[in-house]
Design a protein around this motif. Structure first.
Motif, PDB file in Angstrom:
ATOM      1  N   PRO A  24      16.412  -8.366  -3.834  1.00 32.70           N
ATOM      2  CA  PRO A  24      15.538  -8.777  -4.950  1.00 32.70           C
ATOM      3  C   PRO A  24      14.388  -7.823  -5.218  1.00 32.70           C
ATOM      4  O   PRO A  24      13.730  -7.928  -6.262  1.00 32.70           O
ATOM      5  CB  PRO A  24      15.021 -10.151  -4.502  1.00 32.70           C
ATOM      6  N   SER A  25      14.132  -6.873  -4.311  1.00 31.79           N
ATOM      7  CA  SER A  25      13.058  -5.918  -4.581  1.00 31.79           C
ATOM      8  C   SER A  25      13.466  -4.890  -5.632  1.00 31.79           C
ATOM      9  O   SER A  25      12.611  -4.189  -6.180  1.00 31.79           O
ATOM     10  CB  SER A  25      12.634  -5.201  -3.289  1.00 31.79           C
ATOM     11  N   THR A  68      13.348   0.489  -8.773  1.00 28.97           N
ATOM     12  CA  THR A  68      12.661   0.283  -7.507  1.00 28.97           C
ATOM     13  C   THR A  68      11.263  -0.261  -7.793  1.00 28.97           C
ATOM     14  O   THR A  68      10.508   0.317  -8.578  1.00 28.97           O
ATOM     15  CB  THR A  68      12.545   1.591  -6.712  1.00 28.97           C
ATOM     16  N   SER A  69      10.930  -1.380  -7.164  1.00 28.30           N
ATOM     17  CA  SER A  69       9.572  -1.918  -7.302  1.00 28.30           C
ATOM     18  C   SER A  69       8.673  -1.416  -6.185  1.00 28.30           C
ATOM     19  O   SER A  69       7.461  -1.625  -6.212  1.00 28.30           O
ATOM     20  CB  SER A  69       9.613  -3.449  -7.279  1.00 28.30           C
ATOM     21  N   GLU A  70       9.279  -0.753  -5.193  1.00 23.16           N
ATOM     22  CA  GLU A  70       8.545  -0.157  -4.080  1.00 23.16           C
ATOM     23  C   GLU A  70       9.368   1.006  -3.554  1.00 23.16           C
ATOM     24  O   GLU A  70      10.527   1.171  -3.940  1.00 23.16           O
ATOM     25  CB  GLU A  70       8.325  -1.197  -2.979  1.00 23.16           C
ATOM     26  N   ILE A  75      13.781   7.014  -2.347  1.00 23.06           N
ATOM     27  CA  ILE A  75      13.553   6.842  -3.789  1.00 23.06           C
ATOM     28  C   ILE A  75      12.196   6.179  -3.977  1.00 23.06           C
ATOM     29  O   ILE A  75      11.973   5.069  -3.485  1.00 23.06           O
ATOM     30  CB  ILE A  75      14.661   5.994  -4.433  1.00 23.06           C
ATOM     31  N   PRO A  76      11.272   6.820  -4.692  1.00 25.55           N
ATOM     32  CA  PRO A  76       9.939   6.236  -4.885  1.00 25.55           C
ATOM     33  C   PRO A  76       9.980   4.992  -5.767  1.00 25.55           C
ATOM     34  O   PRO A  76      10.953   4.734  -6.486  1.00 25.55           O
ATOM     35  CB  PRO A  76       9.157   7.368  -5.563  1.00 25.55           C
TER      36      PRO A  76
END
Length: 412
Positions: free
Chosen positions: A64-65, A306-308, A317-318
């Motif tokens: 879920p992130s 990506t949220s983080e 991966i940023p």
């Protein structure tokens, strides 16, 4: 020899991606998926990371992130998206929302996919499919090729989603071309011509669904359009959310299943022993449907963000990066499936990624599977000598693996 052995030593991921997006690649993306996976299961091209391995795609879909592109993302990255009718409505619907909005919208439509309603839809499919097959037989009785898509693959799921939303039977065929053009705005790369067609289709559909909503306010009925209109009037969703949700549900509701039926029928004709097994044994029906979903996923891509900061397939991966899970590549990963390019319903069962995963797992997955399970055995039994009647034609887009026409010979 392995799939990796077939990739030229001097090949580059960028060259493979370029071919994947060419007419050749859109017609048959699978060799290019294999080549890209062999070179780089996680490959960055511009600002997008492409994922071709099963493990990498499964990780991203189920975690879920990893979020979807939502209105806030489009505000920051695609200024002016609200000026387009197609993007304004599509990008505010359920599939383009993160929580809490995603769950809010999903709950509003969840009742239409309950076990009780699924049983009702199954009865509807069983009731109407015989007449559709009869019309196919009549159209091909003189030896003329019959378009499987026009006579069966499109009208069958359109009848189901039309019943769910309360679309009159005489209006349903009108949406075939409009819905497909509208949905094109969700493809990975949308050219100016495709964007113009999508906007024109969205405007026509918006006029229709606005009229449907006005009608339900005057004369409520027992359908999902009425339920969603009441929710809108109670302040539970906005007008754009209401109309976007109706347009998305109708288009996705028939497009995905039409793709499944056409793809599965093609593989059964190319593999007559599998068609014979299906004719004789109901117990193989589920396996045929699942193998078709694995072999030719109707939806080929699933974008995520990506949220983080995250690591996928050994690649750091940023936060804020866009990833595209190539579902057609994941479902043919030889690390997950032996002989991945063969259509083998007898293979050991596994979890295909064709309907995504996690929070955004397709709400209509069970409905589409049910329609395939009812229709495909009826098709091969009604036409025991069903054969190709010409060359099937597919739409030239990456997201949806869908025939635009599929001529068959129904004689015998």
């Amino acid at each position: 020899m392995t799939i990796s052995d077939l990739v030229p030593a001097l090949e580059t991921p960028s060259a493979v991606l370029a071919r994947l997006m060419s007419p050749e690649g859109l017609t048959n993306p699978y060799p290019h998926y294999h080549a890209l996976r062999a070179l780089a299961p996680v490959h960055k091209a511009g600002n997008i990371h492409f994922l071709t391995g099963y493990a990498e795609c499964q990780q991203v879909l189920n975690d879920p992130s990893f979020r979807v592109q939502d209105p806030q993302w489009y505000d920051a990255n695609l200024p002016g998206w609200r000026d387009s009718t197609a993007t304004r409505l599509m990008y505010q619907s359920m599939q383009s929302r993160n929580n809490p909005d995603h769950n809010r919208l999903r709950r509003m439509v969840g009742g239409a996919f309950s076990p009780r309603r699924m049983a009702e839809y199954r009865l509807l499919v069983e009731r109407v499919v015989g007449g559709m097959l009869d019309r196919m037989a009549d159209a091909g009785s003189d030896g003329s090729p019959v378009d499987l898509m026009s006579y069966l693959a499109y009208p069958l799921p359109t009848a189901v989603i039309g019943e769910m939303l309360g679309v009159p039977e005489e209006d349903r065929e009108h949406f075939r071309g409009l819905g497909i053009d509208f949905f094109t705005v969700m493809d990975l790369y949308v050219g100016d011509d495709a964007q113009a067609r999508s906007d024109a289709a969205a405007k026509a559909m918006l006029d229709y669904w606005s009229g449907m909503v006005r009608d339900r306010r005057r004369s409520p009925r027992e359908d999902l359009t009425t339920e969603l209109t009441r929710a809108r009037d109670a302040g539970a969703l906005s007008e754009d959310e209401l109309l976007g949700l109706l347009m998305f549900l109708f288009t996705a509701g028939y497009g995905t299943t039409a793709a499944l039926l056409g793809n599965a029928a093609e593989q059964l004709l190319l593999n007559p022993a599998e068609a014979d097994r299906l004719r004789l044994d109901d117990s193989v029906t589920e396996a045929v449907v699942e193998e078709s979903l694995r072999h030719e996923p109707p939806s080929q891509i699933a974008p995520r963000m990506t949220s983080e900061d995250r690591t996928v397939g050994g690649v750091d991966i940023p936060a804020g990066q866009l990833l595209v899970a190539l579902l057609g590549a994941a479902n043919r990963d030889p690390a997950q499936y032996a002989e991945p390019d063969r259509f083998l319903p007898s293979r050991p069962p596994g979890r295909v990624l064709s309907f995504g995963g996690g929070l955004h797992f397709c709400i209509g997955a069970a409905l589409s599977r049910m329609e395939g399970a009812v229709v495909l055995p009826r098709l091969v039994r009604r036409f025991p000598r069903l054969a190709m009647g010409g060359t099937p034609v597919r739409r030239q887009v990456l997201r949806m693996r869908l025939h635009s026409s599929f001529p068959v010979d129904t004689r015998g």
